[in-house]
Scaffold this motif. Structure first.
Motif, PDB file in Angstrom:
ATOM      1  N   LYS A   1     -12.526   2.820   6.910  1.00  0.00           N
ATOM      2  CA  LYS A   1     -12.355   2.060   5.674  1.00  0.00           C
ATOM      3  C   LYS A   1     -13.213   2.698   4.582  1.00  0.00           C
ATOM      4  CE  LYS A   1     -11.593  -2.034   8.455  1.00  0.00           C
ATOM      5  NZ  LYS A   1     -12.148  -3.304   8.975  1.00  0.00           N
TER       6      LYS A   1
ATOM      7  N   SER B   1      -4.811   5.100  -7.775  1.00  0.00           N
ATOM      8  CA  SER B   1      -3.644   4.357  -7.306  1.00  0.00           C
ATOM      9  C   SER B   1      -3.761   2.883  -7.688  1.00  0.00           C
ATOM     10  CB  SER B   1      -3.524   4.481  -5.787  1.00  0.00           C
ATOM     11  OG  SER B   1      -2.447   3.710  -5.321  1.00  0.00           O
TER      12      SER B   1
ATOM     13  N   PRO C   1      -3.816   0.049  -2.614  1.00  0.00           N
ATOM     14  CA  PRO C   1      -4.649   0.801  -1.659  1.00  0.00           C
ATOM     15  C   PRO C   1      -3.843   1.898  -0.963  1.00  0.00           C
ATOM     16  CG  PRO C   1      -4.888  -1.574  -1.343  1.00  0.00           C
ATOM     17  CD  PRO C   1      -3.740  -1.380  -2.283  1.00  0.00           C
ATOM     18  N   ARG C   2      -4.563   2.906  -0.503  1.00  0.00           N
ATOM     19  CA  ARG C   2      -3.926   4.009   0.222  1.00  0.00           C
ATOM     20  C   ARG C   2      -4.304   3.981   1.700  1.00  0.00           C
ATOM     21  NH1 ARG C   2      -5.577   7.924  -4.206  1.00  0.00           N
ATOM     22  NH2 ARG C   2      -3.793   7.884  -5.608  1.00  0.00           N
ATOM     23  N   PHE C   3      -3.323   4.256   2.539  1.00  0.00           N
ATOM     24  CA  PHE C   3      -3.537   4.447   3.972  1.00  0.00           C
ATOM     25  C   PHE C   3      -3.177   5.898   4.272  1.00  0.00           C
ATOM     26  CE2 PHE C   3      -1.257   4.417   8.183  1.00  0.00           C
ATOM     27  CZ  PHE C   3      -2.404   4.415   8.976  1.00  0.00           C
TER      28      PHE C   3
ATOM     29  N   ALA D   1      -8.108   8.934   0.409  1.00  0.00           N
ATOM     30  CA  ALA D   1      -7.899   7.476   0.492  1.00  0.00           C
ATOM     31  C   ALA D   1      -8.405   6.760  -0.759  1.00  0.00           C
ATOM     32  CB  ALA D   1      -8.591   6.924   1.735  1.00  0.00           C
TER      33      ALA D   1
ATOM     34  N   PHE E   1       0.827  -1.206   0.000  1.00  0.00           N
ATOM     35  CA  PHE E   1       0.000   0.000   0.000  1.00  0.00           C
ATOM     36  C   PHE E   1       0.865   1.261   0.000  1.00  0.00           C
ATOM     37  CE2 PHE E   1       0.961  -0.993   4.370  1.00  0.00           C
ATOM     38  CZ  PHE E   1       1.105   0.229   5.007  1.00  0.00           C
TER      39      PHE E   1
ATOM     40  N   ASN F   1     -11.444   1.560  -1.609  1.00  0.00           N
ATOM     41  CA  ASN F   1     -10.778   0.480  -0.862  1.00  0.00           C
ATOM     42  C   ASN F   1      -9.538   0.949  -0.112  1.00  0.00           C
ATOM     43  OD1 ASN F   1     -12.635  -1.469  -1.921  1.00  0.00           O
ATOM     44  ND2 ASN F   1     -11.487  -1.378  -3.846  1.00  0.00           N
ATOM     45  N   GLY F   2      -9.611   2.192   0.384  1.00  0.00           N
ATOM     46  CA  GLY F   2      -8.499   2.748   1.150  1.00  0.00           C
ATOM     47  C   GLY F   2      -8.794   2.771   2.648  1.00  0.00           C
TER      48      GLY F   2
END
Length: 296
Positions: free
Chosen positions: A295, A149, A152-154, A177, A79, A180-181
């Protein structure tokens, strides 16, 4: 206009002023707080053995160390770690250690409008062999800047969450995000900390924390506004003594109230109320802090 120079800040400052009610204006834009003297005051606050360190910084660090595994467990194996306003305390290290332990792969993306903090964050991560891609930008520019992206991004904003109106920043985090981040916020509970002592601390630092911020809208911090007062929220405000043409054109006159900074404290119930419409998991260890993964 060139970005992130004095003219850019002045332009943003005037545009950020929002009327809340008759004679009351929101000038709490968090980005403008961390320019020059404001950033210095904030760094000094967090030095070891200051009252702020004992009530906020130290317990926050202890809490983050405890929940680092909980956060890491939720994150995918590959990620982007987007760190909004990395600062100098290296709170990200608790996650770095746990992510390494679990063998999870990530690119670290510190985001700030100041080269100083970005360079510190880049150096700190690079020394540990972590791939880094620093971004000099305001947070609200990120959804467009980042685009889509492949992983996934956090997005981590931590305690800086408290400087914003909650729904505004939650919606922005969701956009950054993407699909699905994940986003991480941290908040301090008002019924689990000495609010009287903390209010005194904010009152003391409020004197100079916003000096350069009020100069951006053409006000003299000594003559143009009243002494800053921190309420029990904590919102810091003052009253206008000497308005100017630019402010008068916007309808801002002598005697009007400016909210110049906020660092909001919540109860568990009020925080849950703000998070009601978001898919989230909170980690309550009994600490004065409650961190939450959202989420998207």
């Amino acid at each position: 206009m060139e970005k992130y120079n004095q003219e850019w800040f002045k332009n943003r400052a005037l545009k950020s002023l929002r009327r809340i009610s008759d004679g009351v204006w929101d000038y709490s834009d968090s980005l403008l707080l961390y320019i020059s003297s404001g950033a210095e005051v904030y760094e000094q606050l967090q030095e070891v053995d200051t009252p702020y360190f004992k009530l906020v910084t130290k317990p926050e660090h202890e809490y983050l160390q405890i929940i680092a595994k909980n956060i890491t467990d939720v994150l995918p194996n590959d990620f982007e770690y987007i760190d909004l306003g990395p600062g100098t305390e290296h709170k990200e290290q608790f996650l770095f250690d746990e992510l390494k332990k679990q063998g999870k792969v990530f690119t670290y993306v510190p985001v700030d409008i100041g080269d100083h903090f970005l360079d510190i964050a880049e150096s700190h991560a690079s020394k540990q062999g972590i791939p880094v891609r620093k971004i000099k930008a305001a947070f609200e520019e990120l959804p467009e800047l980042l685009g889509r992206s492949l992983v996934p991004r956090f997005v981590s904003i931590g305690l800086t969450f408290s400087n914003y109106a909650p729904q505004d920043i939650l919606e922005l985090l969701k956009k950054i995000a993407g699909e699905n981040g994940f986003a991480f916020i941290n908040a301090q509970m008002r019924d689990r900390v000495d609010m009287v002592e903390l209010q005194k601390i904010y009152q003391d630092v409020a004197i100079h924390l916003v000096d350069d911020k009020v100069r951006l809208i053409g006000l003299d911090p000594d003559q143009g506004i009243t002494p800053r007062l921190a309420d029990d929220g904590f919102r810091v405000s003052c009253f206008l003594l000497q308005s100017n043409n630019a402010l008068v054109e916007m309808g801002i006159k002598n005697g009007d109230k400016l909210i110049v900074f906020q660092s909001l404290r919540y109860t568990k119930e009020s925080l849950e109320g703000e998070l009601h419409d978001f898919n989230h998991e909170s980690f309550d260890t009994g600490s004065s802090f409650i961190g939450t993964i959202i989420k998207t």
